[in-house]
Design a protein around this motif. Structure first.
Motif, PDB file in Angstrom:
ATOM      1  N   LYS A   1       0.824  -1.206   0.000  1.00  0.00           N
ATOM      2  CA  LYS A   1       0.000   0.000   0.000  1.00  0.00           C
ATOM      3  C   LYS A   1       0.861   1.261   0.000  1.00  0.00           C
ATOM      4  O   LYS A   1       0.553   2.242  -0.688  1.00  0.00           O
ATOM      5  N   LEU A   2       1.951   1.241   0.775  1.00  0.00           N
ATOM      6  CA  LEU A   2       2.813   2.421   0.860  1.00  0.00           C
ATOM      7  C   LEU A   2       3.432   2.769  -0.490  1.00  0.00           C
ATOM      8  O   LEU A   2       3.397   3.927  -0.914  1.00  0.00           O
ATOM      9  N   ILE A   3       3.989   1.775  -1.171  1.00  0.00           N
ATOM     10  CA  ILE A   3       4.690   2.099  -2.411  1.00  0.00           C
ATOM     11  C   ILE A   3       3.717   2.440  -3.538  1.00  0.00           C
ATOM     12  O   ILE A   3       3.972   3.331  -4.351  1.00  0.00           O
ATOM     13  N   VAL A   4       2.568   1.760  -3.576  1.00  0.00           N
ATOM     14  CA  VAL A   4       1.561   2.067  -4.604  1.00  0.00           C
ATOM     15  C   VAL A   4       0.986   3.457  -4.385  1.00  0.00           C
ATOM     16  O   VAL A   4       0.917   4.276  -5.309  1.00  0.00           O
ATOM     17  N   MET A   5       0.582   3.761  -3.145  1.00  0.00           N
ATOM     18  CA  MET A   5      -0.031   5.061  -2.875  1.00  0.00           C
ATOM     19  C   MET A   5       0.979   6.194  -3.004  1.00  0.00           C
ATOM     20  O   MET A   5       0.630   7.276  -3.491  1.00  0.00           O
TER      21      MET A   5
ATOM     22  N   THR B   1     -10.284  -2.425  -8.402  1.00  0.00           N
ATOM     23  CA  THR B   1     -10.222  -1.873  -7.047  1.00  0.00           C
ATOM     24  C   THR B   1     -11.619  -1.751  -6.458  1.00  0.00           C
ATOM     25  O   THR B   1     -11.883  -2.186  -5.332  1.00  0.00           O
ATOM     26  N   VAL B   2     -12.526  -1.154  -7.238  1.00  0.00           N
ATOM     27  CA  VAL B   2     -13.908  -0.968  -6.771  1.00  0.00           C
ATOM     28  C   VAL B   2     -14.607  -2.317  -6.630  1.00  0.00           C
ATOM     29  O   VAL B   2     -15.305  -2.577  -5.637  1.00  0.00           O
ATOM     30  N   TRP B   3     -14.415  -3.189  -7.610  1.00  0.00           N
ATOM     31  CA  TRP B   3     -15.054  -4.516  -7.600  1.00  0.00           C
ATOM     32  C   TRP B   3     -14.598  -5.329  -6.389  1.00  0.00           C
ATOM     33  O   TRP B   3     -15.414  -5.906  -5.661  1.00  0.00           O
ATOM     34  N   SER B   4     -13.275  -5.362  -6.168  1.00  0.00           N
ATOM     35  CA  SER B   4     -12.763  -6.156  -5.042  1.00  0.00           C
ATOM     36  C   SER B   4     -13.184  -5.547  -3.709  1.00  0.00           C
ATOM     37  O   SER B   4     -13.423  -6.271  -2.735  1.00  0.00           O
ATOM     38  N   GLY B   5     -13.293  -4.209  -3.648  1.00  0.00           N
ATOM     39  CA  GLY B   5     -13.780  -3.561  -2.436  1.00  0.00           C
ATOM     40  C   GLY B   5     -15.210  -3.961  -2.134  1.00  0.00           C
ATOM     41  O   GLY B   5     -15.564  -4.267  -0.985  1.00  0.00           O
ATOM     42  N   GLY B   6     -16.045  -3.973  -3.179  1.00  0.00           N
ATOM     43  CA  GLY B   6     -17.430  -4.423  -3.012  1.00  0.00           C
ATOM     44  C   GLY B   6     -17.498  -5.880  -2.587  1.00  0.00           C
ATOM     45  O   GLY B   6     -18.352  -6.261  -1.764  1.00  0.00           O
ATOM     46  N   ASP B   7     -16.593  -6.695  -3.125  1.00  0.00           N
ATOM     47  CA  ASP B   7     -16.539  -8.114  -2.776  1.00  0.00           C
ATOM     48  C   ASP B   7     -16.236  -8.295  -1.288  1.00  0.00           C
ATOM     49  O   ASP B   7     -16.821  -9.159  -0.619  1.00  0.00           O
ATOM     50  N   TYR B   8     -15.330  -7.471  -0.739  1.00  0.00           N
ATOM     51  CA  TYR B   8     -15.022  -7.520   0.697  1.00  0.00           C
ATOM     52  C   TYR B   8     -16.258  -7.174   1.527  1.00  0.00           C
ATOM     53  O   TYR B   8     -16.531  -7.798   2.550  1.00  0.00           O
ATOM     54  N   PHE B   9     -17.000  -6.137   1.092  1.00  0.00           N
ATOM     55  CA  PHE B   9     -18.223  -5.742   1.788  1.00  0.00           C
ATOM     56  C   PHE B   9     -19.194  -6.911   1.868  1.00  0.00           C
ATOM     57  O   PHE B   9     -19.747  -7.219   2.931  1.00  0.00           O
ATOM     58  N   VAL B  10     -19.434  -7.558   0.732  1.00  0.00           N
ATOM     59  CA  VAL B  10     -20.391  -8.667   0.667  1.00  0.00           C
ATOM     60  C   VAL B  10     -19.944  -9.808   1.577  1.00  0.00           C
ATOM     61  O   VAL B  10     -20.741 -10.356   2.357  1.00  0.00           O
TER      62      VAL B  10
ATOM     63  N   VAL C   1     -10.277   7.417  -4.830  1.00  0.00           N
ATOM     64  CA  VAL C   1     -11.104   6.198  -4.801  1.00  0.00           C
ATOM     65  C   VAL C   1     -10.257   5.011  -4.336  1.00  0.00           C
ATOM     66  O   VAL C   1     -10.685   4.214  -3.492  1.00  0.00           O
ATOM     67  N   ILE C   2      -9.044   4.899  -4.878  1.00  0.00           N
ATOM     68  CA  ILE C   2      -8.158   3.790  -4.518  1.00  0.00           C
ATOM     69  C   ILE C   2      -7.768   3.873  -3.041  1.00  0.00           C
ATOM     70  O   ILE C   2      -7.815   2.876  -2.305  1.00  0.00           O
ATOM     71  N   LEU C   3      -7.399   5.080  -2.584  1.00  0.00           N
ATOM     72  CA  LEU C   3      -7.008   5.265  -1.187  1.00  0.00           C
ATOM     73  C   LEU C   3      -8.182   4.976  -0.250  1.00  0.00           C
ATOM     74  O   LEU C   3      -8.031   4.292   0.776  1.00  0.00           O
ATOM     75  N   ALA C   4      -9.373   5.473  -0.613  1.00  0.00           N
ATOM     76  CA  ALA C   4     -10.559   5.243   0.210  1.00  0.00           C
ATOM     77  C   ALA C   4     -10.867   3.753   0.305  1.00  0.00           C
ATOM     78  O   ALA C   4     -11.191   3.236   1.385  1.00  0.00           O
ATOM     79  N   ARG C   5     -10.746   3.050  -0.809  1.00  0.00           N
ATOM     80  CA  ARG C   5     -11.012   1.610  -0.815  1.00  0.00           C
ATOM     81  C   ARG C   5     -10.058   0.885   0.133  1.00  0.00           C
ATOM     82  O   ARG C   5     -10.464   0.012   0.905  1.00  0.00           O
ATOM     83  N   GLU C   6      -8.756   1.249   0.082  1.00  0.00           N
ATOM     84  CA  GLU C   6      -7.773   0.585   0.933  1.00  0.00           C
ATOM     85  C   GLU C   6      -8.069   0.833   2.411  1.00  0.00           C
ATOM     86  O   GLU C   6      -7.972  -0.079   3.238  1.00  0.00           O
ATOM     87  N   LEU C   7      -8.441   2.074   2.750  1.00  0.00           N
ATOM     88  CA  LEU C   7      -8.751   2.397   4.147  1.00  0.00           C
ATOM     89  C   LEU C   7     -10.001   1.663   4.619  1.00  0.00           C
ATOM     90  O   LEU C   7     -10.036   1.130   5.738  1.00  0.00           O
ATOM     91  N   ILE C   8     -11.019   1.634   3.768  1.00  0.00           N
ATOM     92  CA  ILE C   8     -12.276   0.968   4.137  1.00  0.00           C
ATOM     93  C   ILE C   8     -12.078  -0.534   4.320  1.00  0.00           C
ATOM     94  O   ILE C   8     -12.535  -1.125   5.298  1.00  0.00           O
ATOM     95  N   VAL C   9     -11.376  -1.157   3.366  1.00  0.00           N
ATOM     96  CA  VAL C   9     -11.138  -2.601   3.458  1.00  0.00           C
ATOM     97  C   VAL C   9     -10.290  -2.935   4.682  1.00  0.00           C
ATOM     98  O   VAL C   9     -10.569  -3.910   5.396  1.00  0.00           O
TER      99      VAL C   9
END
Length: 196
Positions: A77-81, A178-187, A100-108
């Protein structure tokens, strides 16, 4: 094997080297030039390879540690962000997409922490792995950005496609994942939490 030996194993050292690469990538992009972008891409690529290598060695040698489990996703996460944030002022990625990417990482990360505190384990999905792979490939293209005339300086543009265009195309694929996998974690989280 002592706890010190366990901490100072090769996979953990590779992970730490990935974290150490972050300020170097940031420094190179602070003084943006074609040459610095090339070296930033080189450092980022080398760090990305360690992402695969440290996990492979840890599993092969059966030296998976708690420290390694913590540091490995953190290093990713550090090197990508860091790279994506540094690319915003260079006008190579849209700020909203990086948000969006940063928010997804924090939420997950938050979801996984809550789940862990409740004794629920949410395994990393293949979608998340593909997301990371596409992000890293995209970032290499966006870091290189320029046309590089590798063969004796012959400047036929059709032989040397824009690396930025390739990078931004792959970046939007990674954004979708990123969005798809974030939604998958939610489910997964709500299904497991409902069962509990």
């Amino acid at each position: 094997m002592t706890s010190e030996t366990k901490l100072l194993n090769l996979p953990n050292i590779l992970t730490l080297s990935r974290i150490a690469a972050v300020p170097l990538v940031v420094f190179l992009l602070l003084f943006e030039s074609k040459q610095n972008c090339f070296w930033a891409a080189f450092v980022f690529t080398a760090a990305s390879i360690t992402d695969w290598l440290d996990g492979y060695l840890a599993r092969k040698w059966h030296i998976v540690t708690i420290l390694g489990k913590f540091l490995d996703p953190l290093a990713d996460k550090l090197i990508v962000m860091a790279a994506l944030i540094m690319l915003i002022p260079l006008d190579r990625v849209p700020a909203w997409a990086v948000f969006v990417i940063l928010a997804r990482e924090l939420i997950v990360s938050g979801i996984r922490s809550i789940a862990s505190s409740e004794g629920i384990v949410i395994a990393a999905s293949d979608l998340g792995k593909y997301k990371t792979i596409f992000q890293m490939i995209a970032i290499v293209g966006l870091l290189l950005h320029y046309r590089y005339y590798w063969f004796f300086g012959v400047q036929f543009d059709f032989l040397y496609p824009s690396l930025h265009n390739a990078g931004i195309f792959i970046f939007y694929i990674s954004l979708f994942l990123t969005v798809w996998s974030g939604g998958d974690y939610f489910v997964k989280f709500f299904k497991l939490f409902a069962k509990k």
